[in-house]
Design an enzyme around this catalytic site. Structure first.
Site, short mmCIF file in Angstrom:
data_model
loop_
_atom_site.label_atom_id
_atom_site.label_comp_id
_atom_site.label_asym_id
_atom_site.label_seq_id
_atom_site.Cartn_x
_atom_site.Cartn_y
_atom_site.Cartn_z
N SER A 14 50.91 27.59 47.90
CA SER A 14 51.59 28.82 47.52
C SER A 14 53.05 28.79 47.94
O SER A 14 53.39 28.26 49.00
CB SER A 14 50.90 30.04 48.16
OG SER A 14 51.60 31.22 47.83
N HIS B 123 44.43 35.04 48.72
CA HIS B 123 45.88 35.19 48.85
C HIS B 123 46.45 35.76 47.55
O HIS B 123 47.23 36.72 47.56
CB HIS B 123 46.51 33.84 49.17
CG HIS B 123 48.00 33.76 48.91
ND1 HIS B 123 48.53 33.65 47.63
CD2 HIS B 123 49.05 33.78 49.75
CE1 HIS B 123 49.85 33.63 47.71
NE2 HIS B 123 50.19 33.70 48.98
N ASN B 124 46.05 35.19 46.42
CA ASN B 124 46.59 35.64 45.13
C ASN B 124 46.14 37.06 44.80
O ASN B 124 46.89 37.84 44.22
CB ASN B 124 46.18 34.68 44.02
CG ASN B 124 46.94 33.37 44.07
OD1 ASN B 124 47.59 33.04 45.06
ND2 ASN B 124 46.88 32.61 42.99
N LYS C 13 43.03 30.55 48.96
CA LYS C 13 44.17 30.71 48.06
C LYS C 13 43.90 31.82 47.03
O LYS C 13 44.80 32.59 46.67
CB LYS C 13 44.48 29.39 47.35
CG LYS C 13 45.59 29.46 46.29
CD LYS C 13 46.90 29.96 46.87
CE LYS C 13 48.11 29.71 45.99
NZ LYS C 13 47.97 29.84 44.57
N GLU D 104 48.17 39.33 46.75
CA GLU D 104 49.49 39.34 46.09
C GLU D 104 49.50 40.32 44.91
O GLU D 104 50.45 41.09 44.73
CB GLU D 104 49.81 37.93 45.60
CG GLU D 104 51.10 37.76 44.85
CD GLU D 104 51.23 36.36 44.28
OE1 GLU D 104 51.56 36.24 43.08
OE2 GLU D 104 50.98 35.39 45.02
#
Length: 487
Positions: A130, A190-191, A187, A194
């Site tokens: 990222s 995380h996205n 990940k 986001e």
């Protein structure tokens, strides 16, 4: 002339190219391949010129240039393209060689690939990367998982090229996450976070612009101030910058010339789908995904805006609702911060549920540290999350940690007032609303689900539990009901 290269990389779009240059900057030699040979040739002749970067026209040539054990990193489109390249690589590799997927792959694909390649004597790493193009070039956040025996081999390269944090800027935002698909799952979360962060910031912008009437210059100043406090983050920083950019074609502010139709690549949807599978209420990411979907209905929204009535207020009434702009800005900041806490709390609850479901020994404080630098959601706020899990590694929910508990308690009145103003003015703030609804539900000892269970038992004999005794119960509701007055 280098003859045994440290690593091979397949896929030379911008992210792949920047990772190669990052590796070369740190003293690693890289053999590169791209499906379109001309792309590889152009890269080697331009940005790669004078560096220890070798262009390869075939995968066989690439594998032949690598030192043993061979490391081949894939930066190709998720899904079938990853499997296609793996299928071509496997006959060329030897036991103990490593394939590493650095794209945004679905974690269940990574689980499958890890098992399949380990059965053939090869090691597989699925790693989230990222930070976008800039991060890839100068230091991304890297979240590797998969075959643990491969980690000591790839660790020097990945930690060298990753972002660094800490007082001495020597702590890499890269460490081993866990087996099989754990890295790509982290990940994915995380996205998803986001998605929530971006939607919350957009709703704060809508309230400041349409309720408080702030100009772009004023918005710049507000976000600059917010970036010096507890909201300090990469997303707040770039939002500040956006408000200062003028359109070269018209000299108007560029953000005001952009069509309000949001795109998406699917990782937020993946997190939401798995939350449903796990039975976890990750409502912020789901709301953010739906907000993007609704934004895509631009033509329908334009038509509806002409036909559907709603809250209409004169400028004087609007000013009365909002009050002093400075005070309202402070309230929106508190609403944003409280909602952000809920968003991250949901993300870590989902990580905990996934760790149990998929048998991953995740370290949640480590996950927060990996996101502290290099990635899109990097923020000062993550230090607090690291502290929370350092104090209690099995913390059930971040909302129960003293810092976050007090922060939300302090913001509570302002948070609710901002939602009242949004409702009265007809300004949609679905993520703010969802965050508060989750907070209120989570802190409620009693919810109306007792009635829901009664309904399910009435029409489907699904049974229910009681407060006063253990076990499962079913009632013949029809025979015990009071007859309706018209019968």
């Amino acid at each position: 002339m280098t003859t045994s290269y440290d690593i091979g990389l397949c896929g030379l779009k911008v992210m792949g190219q920047n990772l190669v240059l990052n590796m070369a900057d740190h003293g690693y030699s890289v053999a590169v391949w791209n499906r379109t040979t001309s792309t590889m040739q152009d890269f080697v002749a331009s940005e790669g010129h004078g560096r220890a970067i070798a262009g390869c026209e075939t995968l066989g040539e690439l594998v032949g240039k690598l030192a043993s054990p061979r490391i081949v990193m894939l930066m190709v489109e998720a899904g079938h393209p990853v499997d296609a390249v793996i299928d071509q690589l496997v006959p060329l590799l030897s036991p103990g060689d490593i394939i590493m997927d650095g794209g945004n792959s679905y974690f269940k694909d990574t689980e499958r690939r890890t098992r399949a390649l380990e059965a053939q004597g090869l090691w597989f790493i699925g790693t989230g990367v990222s930070g976008g193009e800039e991060g890839a070039r100068h230091g991304p956040s890297i979240m590797p998982g998969g075959s643990a025996k491969a980690w000591p081999i790839v660790r020097p390269i990945l930690q060298a090229i990753s972002a660094k944090v800490g007082p001495q800027h020597d702590i890499p935002c890269c460490d081993w996450v866990g087996p099989r698909g754990a890295g790509h799952y982290v990940k994915m979360v995380h996205n998803g976070i986001e998605y929530g962060d971006m939607q919350l910031i957009c709703e704060a912008y809508a309230m400041l612009k349409h309720a408080a009437g702030l100009s772009n210059d004023q918005l710049y100043d507000v976000f600059a101030e917010w970036n010096r406090g507890e909201l300090q983050s990469y997303l707040i920083e770039i939002t500040r910058d956006i408000f200062s950019v003028r359109d070269p074609l018209s000299d108007a502010y560029l953000v005001d010339q952009i069509l309000d139709r949001a795109g998406a690549k699917g990782t937020g949807k993946w997190m939401s789908q798995d939350a449903l599978d796990l039975g976890m209420p990750s409502t912020l990411v789901t709301t953010a995904v739906y907000a993007r979907s609704l934004s895509a209905l631009k033509d329908a929204r334009v038509e509806a805006s002409q036909r559907l009535s709603g809250a209409e207020h004169s400028p004087a009434e609007r000013r009365k609702l909002v009050g002093e702009p400075e005070d309202f800005v402070a309230k929106v900041r508190q609403a944003l911060y409280a909602s952000k806490i809920v968003s991250y709390a949901q993300g870590f609850v989902q990580l905990q549920a996934a760790a149990r479901e998929y048998d991953w020994p995740l370290d949640y404080g480590l996950c927060a540290r990996l996101w502290r630098g290099g990635c899109i959601i990097r923020a000062q706020f993550l230090e607090r999350i690291m502290e929370a899990f350092a104090a209690q590694s099995d913390l059930e929910n971040l909302l129960l940690h003293r810092y976050f508990l007090e922060a939300v308690r302090t913001a509570d009145a302002a948070w609710r007032e901002v939602l009242v103003v949004a409702t009265r003015l007809g300004i949609p703030v679905p993520a703010f609303s969802t965050a508060l609804a989750y907070y209120d539900a989570y802190r409620s000892a009693v919810l109306p689900a007792n009635l829901l269970q009664a309904q399910r038992d009435y029409f489907g004999a699904h049974q229910y539990e009681r407060l006063d005794r253990p076990g499962k119960f079913h009632t013949d509701w029809l025979s015990l009901r009071r007859s309706p007055p018209d019968q």
